[in-house]
Motif scaffolding. Sequence first.
Motif, PDB file in Angstrom:
ATOM      1  N   LYS A 124       0.853  -1.194   0.000  1.00  0.00           N
ATOM      2  CA  LYS A 124       0.000   0.000   0.000  1.00  0.00           C
ATOM      3  C   LYS A 124       0.887   1.242   0.000  1.00  0.00           C
ATOM      4  CE  LYS A 124      -3.361   0.148   2.905  1.00  0.00           C
ATOM      5  NZ  LYS A 124      -4.080   0.063   4.202  1.00  0.00           N
ATOM      6  N   MET A 125       0.756   2.041  -1.056  1.00  0.00           N
ATOM      7  CA  MET A 125       1.543   3.269  -1.171  1.00  0.00           C
ATOM      8  C   MET A 125       0.589   4.459  -1.125  1.00  0.00           C
ATOM      9  SD  MET A 125       4.326   2.157  -4.055  1.00  0.00           S
ATOM     10  CE  MET A 125       3.035   1.712  -5.214  1.00  0.00           C
ATOM     11  N   GLU A 126       0.732   5.251  -0.086  1.00  0.00           N
ATOM     12  CA  GLU A 126      -0.183   6.377   0.108  1.00  0.00           C
ATOM     13  C   GLU A 126       0.127   7.507  -0.873  1.00  0.00           C
ATOM     14  OE1 GLU A 126      -1.830   9.349   3.644  1.00  0.00           O
ATOM     15  OE2 GLU A 126      -0.286   7.836   4.065  1.00  0.00           O
ATOM     16  N   PHE A 174      -4.656   5.196  -1.473  1.00  0.00           N
ATOM     17  CA  PHE A 174      -3.496   4.321  -1.593  1.00  0.00           C
ATOM     18  C   PHE A 174      -3.465   3.690  -2.978  1.00  0.00           C
ATOM     19  CE2 PHE A 174      -4.405   4.422   2.920  1.00  0.00           C
ATOM     20  CZ  PHE A 174      -3.152   4.541   3.503  1.00  0.00           C
ATOM     21  N   LEU A 175      -2.268   3.553  -3.511  1.00  0.00           N
ATOM     22  CA  LEU A 175      -2.055   2.745  -4.702  1.00  0.00           C
ATOM     23  C   LEU A 175      -1.579   1.370  -4.239  1.00  0.00           C
ATOM     24  CD1 LEU A 175      -0.191   5.274  -7.042  1.00  0.00           C
ATOM     25  CD2 LEU A 175      -2.637   4.761  -6.949  1.00  0.00           C
ATOM     26  N   THR A 177      12.208   4.393  -5.111  1.00  0.00           N
ATOM     27  CA  THR A 177      12.174   5.860  -5.209  1.00  0.00           C
ATOM     28  C   THR A 177      11.038   6.358  -6.084  1.00  0.00           C
ATOM     29  OG1 THR A 177      13.706   5.799  -7.092  1.00  0.00           O
ATOM     30  CG2 THR A 177      14.667   6.018  -4.871  1.00  0.00           C
ATOM     31  N   ASN A 178      10.375   5.474  -6.837  1.00  0.00           N
ATOM     32  CA  ASN A 178       9.287   5.930  -7.698  1.00  0.00           C
ATOM     33  C   ASN A 178       8.353   4.766  -7.997  1.00  0.00           C
ATOM     34  OD1 ASN A 178      10.273   4.586 -10.305  1.00  0.00           O
ATOM     35  ND2 ASN A 178      12.040   5.833  -9.697  1.00  0.00           N
ATOM     36  N   CYS A 179       7.184   5.097  -8.477  1.00  0.00           N
ATOM     37  CA  CYS A 179       6.189   4.097  -8.849  1.00  0.00           C
ATOM     38  C   CYS A 179       5.578   4.513 -10.177  1.00  0.00           C
ATOM     39  CB  CYS A 179       5.104   3.987  -7.770  1.00  0.00           C
ATOM     40  SG  CYS A 179       3.769   2.851  -8.200  1.00  0.00           S
TER      41      CYS A 179
END
Length: 227
Positions: free
Chosen positions: A174-176, A197-198, A212-214
Amino acid sequence: WPFGFHGTGMPIVACAKKLLEETSKYGNPPTFPLDDQNNLSSEPSTNESRFTGNRGKKAPSSKKQWSILEEMGCEDIAAFTKPEHWLEVFPRKAIGDLKSFGCRIDFRRSFITTDLNPFYDSFIKWQFNILKREGHIFYGRRFTIFSPKDDQPCQDHDRSVGEGVAVQEYTIIKMEVCDARKLSEVPGDLLAEKKIFLAAATLRPETMYGQTNCWVSLDILYQAYEV
């Protein structure tokens, strides 16, 4: 000793369906395209084992089912589009082979599985009904590979291709979203006082600490779910 012929499962059905597809597409008897004359493929058409790490698996064969039965000397090959026909032909062939081996078998007591044998079918139903009534078997849940084409679970040896492919476990991260207001496609009222969240699936969750990135794709339709 008696002898039982195991006809239960999906391999026979898979072969019958494959033959039916060949005759429907190429005729009866089928006339295969020239590029299909070399029926054995040196490379798998799809890399089903890429997630398992099992490089020792044999590549699936693209040999035509019609050609396989033809090489075995089977007659009236079109009749094999029905799974029941396989159970009429191959037990007789098996009996001939076993006799040639000199096996001591009392074939008067041989039998075949599935509901084509009402006596065997009744015994199995009786057995499982008693076991269920006594609380020894019950329904549960487990991860499995499902065949949409057959509308049922499809285990390893039941597949015409893809043998060796197992259930693959992913970890959802889960990436907010730091500034959800920048998601212009999402109506503003849905973002009010809510965290967005992604959810990213990964096979290597331990590497997420250095992420560092999505990236997101412009060609994929993403959907939002409220949990």
